[in-house]
Design a protein around this motif. Sequence first.
Motif, PDB file in Angstrom:
ATOM      1  N   LEU A   1      42.398  40.559  35.347  1.00  0.00           N
ATOM      2  CA  LEU A   1      42.199  39.303  34.625  1.00  0.00           C
ATOM      3  C   LEU A   1      43.452  38.439  34.739  1.00  0.00           C
ATOM      4  CD1 LEU A   1      40.572  37.504  32.615  1.00  0.00           C
ATOM      5  CD2 LEU A   1      41.712  38.785  30.781  1.00  0.00           C
ATOM      6  N   GLY A   2      44.609  39.074  34.564  1.00  0.00           N
ATOM      7  CA  GLY A   2      45.863  38.348  34.691  1.00  0.00           C
ATOM      8  C   GLY A   2      46.140  37.874  36.096  1.00  0.00           C
ATOM      9  N   ASP A   3      45.601  38.562  37.089  1.00  0.00           N
ATOM     10  CA  ASP A   3      45.798  38.137  38.473  1.00  0.00           C
ATOM     11  C   ASP A   3      45.135  36.802  38.764  1.00  0.00           C
ATOM     12  OD1 ASP A   3      47.333  40.289  39.214  1.00  0.00           O
ATOM     13  OD2 ASP A   3      45.654  41.478  39.961  1.00  0.00           O
ATOM     14  N   TYR A   4      44.101  36.462  37.980  1.00  0.00           N
ATOM     15  CA  TYR A   4      43.318  35.285  38.319  1.00  0.00           C
ATOM     16  C   TYR A   4      43.097  34.300  37.171  1.00  0.00           C
ATOM     17  CZ  TYR A   4      42.135  38.124  42.388  1.00  0.00           C
ATOM     18  OH  TYR A   4      42.208  38.885  43.525  1.00  0.00           O
ATOM     19  N   ALA A   5      42.674  34.765  36.016  1.00  0.00           N
ATOM     20  CA  ALA A   5      42.076  33.831  35.067  1.00  0.00           C
ATOM     21  C   ALA A   5      42.545  33.961  33.631  1.00  0.00           C
ATOM     22  CB  ALA A   5      40.547  33.981  35.104  1.00  0.00           C
ATOM     23  N   ALA A   6      43.560  34.796  33.338  1.00  0.00           N
ATOM     24  CA  ALA A   6      43.984  34.959  31.943  1.00  0.00           C
ATOM     25  C   ALA A   6      44.756  33.753  31.432  1.00  0.00           C
ATOM     26  CB  ALA A   6      44.842  36.215  31.796  1.00  0.00           C
ATOM     27  N   GLY A   7      45.384  33.003  32.363  1.00  0.00           N
ATOM     28  CA  GLY A   7      46.286  31.924  31.977  1.00  0.00           C
ATOM     29  C   GLY A   7      47.733  32.339  32.093  1.00  0.00           C
ATOM     30  N   SER A   8      47.998  33.649  32.093  1.00  0.00           N
ATOM     31  CA  SER A   8      49.348  34.162  32.339  1.00  0.00           C
ATOM     32  C   SER A   8      49.652  34.039  33.826  1.00  0.00           C
ATOM     33  CB  SER A   8      49.444  35.619  31.902  1.00  0.00           C
ATOM     34  OG  SER A   8      48.463  36.401  32.570  1.00  0.00           O
ATOM     35  N   ASN A   9      50.923  34.193  34.185  1.00  0.00           N
ATOM     36  CA  ASN A   9      51.316  34.077  35.591  1.00  0.00           C
ATOM     37  C   ASN A   9      51.353  35.450  36.237  1.00  0.00           C
ATOM     38  OD1 ASN A   9      52.942  33.461  38.099  1.00  0.00           O
ATOM     39  ND2 ASN A   9      52.941  31.459  37.126  1.00  0.00           N
ATOM     40  N   HIS A  10      50.849  35.567  37.460  1.00  0.00           N
ATOM     41  CA  HIS A  10      50.820  36.882  38.090  1.00  0.00           C
ATOM     42  C   HIS A  10      52.028  37.141  38.996  1.00  0.00           C
ATOM     43  CE1 HIS A  10      48.350  35.622  41.952  1.00  0.00           C
ATOM     44  NE2 HIS A  10      49.639  35.465  42.136  1.00  0.00           N
ATOM     45  N   VAL A  11      52.950  36.199  39.088  1.00  0.00           N
ATOM     46  CA  VAL A  11      54.197  36.446  39.829  1.00  0.00           C
ATOM     47  C   VAL A  11      55.168  37.084  38.848  1.00  0.00           C
ATOM     48  CG1 VAL A  11      56.038  35.452  41.216  1.00  0.00           C
ATOM     49  CG2 VAL A  11      53.740  34.465  41.308  1.00  0.00           C
ATOM     50  N   LEU A  12      55.354  38.400  38.976  1.00  0.00           N
ATOM     51  CA  LEU A  12      56.064  39.182  37.971  1.00  0.00           C
ATOM     52  C   LEU A  12      57.147  40.044  38.605  1.00  0.00           C
ATOM     53  CD1 LEU A  12      52.874  40.339  36.034  1.00  0.00           C
ATOM     54  CD2 LEU A  12      54.541  38.660  35.230  1.00  0.00           C
ATOM     55  N   PRO A  13      58.167  40.413  37.842  1.00  0.00           N
ATOM     56  CA  PRO A  13      59.244  41.254  38.382  1.00  0.00           C
ATOM     57  C   PRO A  13      58.770  42.680  38.634  1.00  0.00           C
ATOM     58  CG  PRO A  13      59.555  40.916  36.031  1.00  0.00           C
ATOM     59  CD  PRO A  13      58.415  40.035  36.441  1.00  0.00           C
ATOM     60  N   THR A  14      59.166  43.244  39.760  1.00  0.00           N
ATOM     61  CA  THR A  14      58.776  44.595  40.142  1.00  0.00           C
ATOM     62  C   THR A  14      60.018  45.471  40.308  1.00  0.00           C
ATOM     63  OG1 THR A  14      58.841  44.054  42.507  1.00  0.00           O
ATOM     64  CG2 THR A  14      56.751  43.697  41.360  1.00  0.00           C
ATOM     65  N   GLY A  15      59.779  46.740  40.639  1.00  0.00           N
ATOM     66  CA  GLY A  15      60.880  47.641  40.956  1.00  0.00           C
ATOM     67  C   GLY A  15      61.818  47.928  39.809  1.00  0.00           C
ATOM     68  N   GLY A  16      61.346  47.786  38.570  1.00  0.00           N
ATOM     69  CA  GLY A  16      62.196  48.035  37.410  1.00  0.00           C
ATOM     70  C   GLY A  16      62.995  46.834  36.967  1.00  0.00           C
TER      71      GLY A  16
ATOM     72  N   ILE B   1      39.394  26.408  37.138  1.00  0.00           N
ATOM     73  CA  ILE B   1      39.577  27.073  35.841  1.00  0.00           C
ATOM     74  C   ILE B   1      40.954  27.735  35.776  1.00  0.00           C
ATOM     75  CG2 ILE B   1      38.760  28.978  34.402  1.00  0.00           C
ATOM     76  CD1 ILE B   1      35.915  28.295  35.438  1.00  0.00           C
ATOM     77  N   ALA B   2      41.352  28.398  36.872  1.00  0.00           N
ATOM     78  CA  ALA B   2      42.672  29.029  36.894  1.00  0.00           C
ATOM     79  C   ALA B   2      43.772  27.993  36.724  1.00  0.00           C
ATOM     80  CB  ALA B   2      42.861  29.793  38.196  1.00  0.00           C
ATOM     81  N   ILE B   3      43.638  26.857  37.399  1.00  0.00           N
ATOM     82  CA  ILE B   3      44.636  25.782  37.283  1.00  0.00           C
ATOM     83  C   ILE B   3      44.731  25.292  35.839  1.00  0.00           C
ATOM     84  CG2 ILE B   3      45.092  23.379  37.920  1.00  0.00           C
ATOM     85  CD1 ILE B   3      43.888  24.101  40.705  1.00  0.00           C
ATOM     86  N   GLU B   4      43.594  25.108  35.211  1.00  0.00           N
ATOM     87  CA  GLU B   4      43.575  24.633  33.822  1.00  0.00           C
ATOM     88  C   GLU B   4      44.241  25.631  32.878  1.00  0.00           C
ATOM     89  OE1 GLU B   4      40.252  23.592  30.371  1.00  0.00           O
ATOM     90  OE2 GLU B   4      39.640  23.733  32.472  1.00  0.00           O
TER      91      GLU B   4
END
Length: 434
Positions: free
Chosen positions: A364-379, A89-92
């Motif tokens: 939800l975003g970490d797993y199944a929202a469809g958005s990507n959870h690799v996000l910019p950190t530290g400002g 489901i996450a892949i889809e």
Amino acid sequence: MLRTIDLRGGLPDPAAIRTALPRPAEDPASVQGDVLALIEDVRTRGEAALLEQADRFDGGRPPSVRVPVEEIRAAEQALPAEIRSALGIAIERVGAASRAQLSEPVTTRLGDGARVQQRWMPVRRVGLYVPGGRAVYPSSVVMNVVPAQTAGVRGIAVATPAQRRFGGRAHPVILGAAGLLGVDEVYVMGGAGAVGAFAHGVPGIGLGPVDVITGPGNVFVAAAKRAVAGLVGIDSEAGPTEILVVADGSASPDLVAADLVSQAEHDVLAAAVLVTDSPELAQAVDEAVARRAATTFHAERVAASLQAQQSGIVLVDDLAAAVVVSNAYAPEHLEVQTRDPWPLVAELTEAGAIFVGAATPVSLGDYAAGSNHVLPTGGTARFAAGLSVRPFIRQQQVVDYDLDALREAQPVVRALSDAEGLPAHGDAVDARFS
């Protein structure tokens, strides 16, 4: 449990906000020297250096750095049904959102016989990092691999640290997720050494250098990506996770607390911040956080994160001030839990990803929202974006002029090349009409 930072009494300026809400004490610059040494060791000694670093920093020396294809296939077959289904489901969903990011070729006609085409070409080969220190992240396999495949990348290599409980091998669920996605090039290597191996290649194990490195990791991974940027492309320096919740008195204290704790369980360096104009909500959230933190599975890790300098509750005069604080902080994850969130969302411009309403938690975003959870950190969300197809493709311009169109542009080239003291540029155009 959470410290309180009172910014009421006027709009603070961005510099004061960043001082009041410091990031974790560790940052990529603080470990840069060590990281450069680890990368150089891998560049010069290859597999031997990777094996030693796995033994020193990760889960022990693996039987081999490159995972045999048979082991990947076996791990895929052994995936429990519920995990296989969830990954599917996450892949889809991530695939659907990634396909929406693709651009079609566009041709601009600048006159008769004068055309410039914009086209987007995938890079040849990528190295995708999947962390595996305090937790194991098959979801990160999905978040890295799916956008790369959607972009059309043909060469995909995955790296993940050795796991002590599996005898120095990769975690089988990580391997299973890779197998499910058709990836058969997986390496048991972690941290700075893995980034260095991707950037320089390790011929002895069949690892060719890549063009782009993506994926989250600890401060050493972030520093290593900074060190090799320029030699290869990178997505962003995705370091310790962070969540900032903008909430008013209508928010549920228990739901806000649950979301703060959910991100704090990642790492002792994780940041969990609430910004609110309601002192009553602030007190109720603090009490709810204390209750949840005491009983959660990773209680010790969560307590360390929540009581550190990077976490806290920020009191502001109103929601307009909350917007100013959030934009200055530029969080990786931003939640908006207010009576009327959408006017605020329009003003909340500096964030890796925004989660709107009580029914849209960060997890939800970490797993199944469809958005990507690799996000910019530290400002870095001020200038960087979350992982998408973009790091894996290059915009390329294809220029096509006929002689009549070139003749029309000839005086422009002549005038500007002479003005810049580069007359041979103009001569190259004139030669077409000699």
